[in-house]
Design a protein around this motif. Structure first.
Motif, PDB file in Angstrom:
ATOM      1  N   ALA A  35       0.832  -1.205   0.000  1.00 42.75           N
ATOM      2  CA  ALA A  35       0.000   0.000   0.000  1.00 42.75           C
ATOM      3  C   ALA A  35       0.865   1.253   0.000  1.00 42.75           C
ATOM      4  CB  ALA A  35      -0.930  -0.003   1.211  1.00 42.75           C
ATOM      5  N   ALA A  38       2.330   1.685  -3.474  1.00 40.90           N
ATOM      6  CA  ALA A  38       1.305   2.169  -4.400  1.00 40.90           C
ATOM      7  C   ALA A  38       1.052   3.659  -4.203  1.00 40.90           C
ATOM      8  CB  ALA A  38       0.012   1.375  -4.212  1.00 40.90           C
ATOM      9  N   HIS A  83      -2.168  -6.229  -9.833  1.00 39.15           N
ATOM     10  CA  HIS A  83      -2.963  -5.574 -10.869  1.00 39.15           C
ATOM     11  C   HIS A  83      -3.296  -6.551 -11.993  1.00 39.15           C
ATOM     12  CE1 HIS A  83      -2.984  -1.580  -9.244  1.00 39.15           C
ATOM     13  NE2 HIS A  83      -1.675  -1.464  -9.256  1.00 39.15           N
ATOM     14  N   HIS A 121     -11.215   0.056 -12.062  1.00 40.70           N
ATOM     15  CA  HIS A 121      -9.935  -0.372 -11.475  1.00 40.70           C
ATOM     16  C   HIS A 121      -8.928   0.776 -11.501  1.00 40.70           C
ATOM     17  CE1 HIS A 121      -6.907  -3.285 -10.199  1.00 40.70           C
ATOM     18  NE2 HIS A 121      -6.084  -2.684 -11.033  1.00 40.70           N
ATOM     19  N   ARG A 124      -9.779   3.221  -8.744  1.00 39.81           N
ATOM     20  CA  ARG A 124      -9.483   2.714  -7.400  1.00 39.81           C
ATOM     21  C   ARG A 124      -7.992   2.652  -7.124  1.00 39.81           C
ATOM     22  NH1 ARG A 124     -13.370  -1.198  -8.744  1.00 39.81           N
ATOM     23  NH2 ARG A 124     -11.690  -2.707  -9.105  1.00 39.81           N
ATOM     24  N   HIS A 125      -7.206   2.531  -8.182  1.00 41.39           N
ATOM     25  CA  HIS A 125      -5.764   2.332  -8.021  1.00 41.39           C
ATOM     26  C   HIS A 125      -5.000   3.362  -8.852  1.00 41.39           C
ATOM     27  CE1 HIS A 125      -6.542  -1.495  -6.003  1.00 41.39           C
ATOM     28  NE2 HIS A 125      -7.437  -1.734  -6.948  1.00 41.39           N
ATOM     29  N   ASP A 127      -2.139   4.285  -8.794  1.00 39.09           N
ATOM     30  CA  ASP A 127      -0.768   3.896  -9.126  1.00 39.09           C
ATOM     31  C   ASP A 127      -0.691   3.088 -10.414  1.00 39.09           C
ATOM     32  OD1 ASP A 127      -2.153   1.799  -7.521  1.00 39.09           O
ATOM     33  OD2 ASP A 127      -0.323   0.661  -7.922  1.00 39.09           O
ATOM     34  N   PHE A 128      -1.833   2.615 -10.905  1.00 42.72           N
ATOM     35  CA  PHE A 128      -1.844   1.622 -11.980  1.00 42.72           C
ATOM     36  C   PHE A 128      -1.120   2.096 -13.235  1.00 42.72           C
ATOM     37  CE2 PHE A 128      -3.593  -0.435 -15.703  1.00 42.72           C
ATOM     38  CZ  PHE A 128      -3.628  -1.770 -15.346  1.00 42.72           C
TER      39      PHE A 128
END
Length: 212
Positions: A35, A38, A83, A121, A124-125, A127-128
């Protein structure tokens, strides 16, 4: 629908990998570390990730970092694999949609079923995009294209296969290409791209279905 470069080459067999925790306490520590990594990526990109920076952010010792992750690359790989697992699950959900369901949907609703899980997705993320840019496996990308192709085959049963392949390639290019431009040239406007790319793809699908 991820901005792609050449996929990362497979790691050599002797490359160190993350250690799987065996106790709940270890699992919690790994979750905290991932976490923190990220969050750093979302805020400042992958260049901000170092073992010491993540340890400080996760409020853990550098010894714990190296206990679970032999090096920075194994940490990034572990985060990327999470991911990829999510992307595989999304692709499988799309693959399970029946032809009858695809046929019953409007063009906009069909694209919503196809693209919205990926958009969710990404939201929510945060960092993706920074993490996965250049790391996305060609397999996951190919599975997404197959999902587009199955949707088109169900909705356009009289269209020759070769033409459907072309339509699928264009729709994939709109998604991946749009995100590539958004990530590379307008990082501060990614929300706009996430909102407008599905609309562009839906408009293209509607045009195709009208015989355009």
């Amino acid at each position: 629908m991820v901005p792609l470069r050449k996929a990362k080459a497979p790691a050599p067999a002797d490359t160190p990998s993350a250690r799987t925790p065996r106790q709940p306490r270890g699992e919690a520590r790994v979750e905290s570390i991932l976490a923190a990594a990220a969050q750093l990526i979302a805020e400042s990109g992958t260049a901000a990730v170092s073992m010491h920076a993540v340890a400080r952010s996760a409020q853990t010792s550098i010894g714990s970092m190296y206990h679970f992750f032999p090096d920075r690359e194994s940490l990034l790989d572990a985060l990327a694999e999470r991911h990829l697992q999510s992307i595989r699950a999304i692709n499988q959900t799309i693959a399970d949609i029946t032809p009858a369901t695809w046929q019953a949907l409007s063009a906009h609703a069909a694209i919503d079923r196809l693209v919205t899980p990926f958009i969710a997705h990404l939201r929510r993320h945060p960092d993706f995009l920074a993490l996965m840019h250049g790391r996305m496996s060609t397999q996951e990308d190919a599975d997404f294209i197959r999902g587009i192709r199955r949707m088109l085959a169900a909705r356009l049963p009289r269209v020759p296969a070769r033409r459907l392949d072309g339509y699928a390639a264009v729709m994939h290019a709109l998604a991946a290409g749009g995100m590539h431009v958004g990530y590379e040239r307008a990082p501060g406007r990614q929300d706009l791209y996430l909102q407008e790319i599905p609309r562009a793809i839906a408009a293209y699908l509607a045009h195709v279905e009208q015989g355009g």
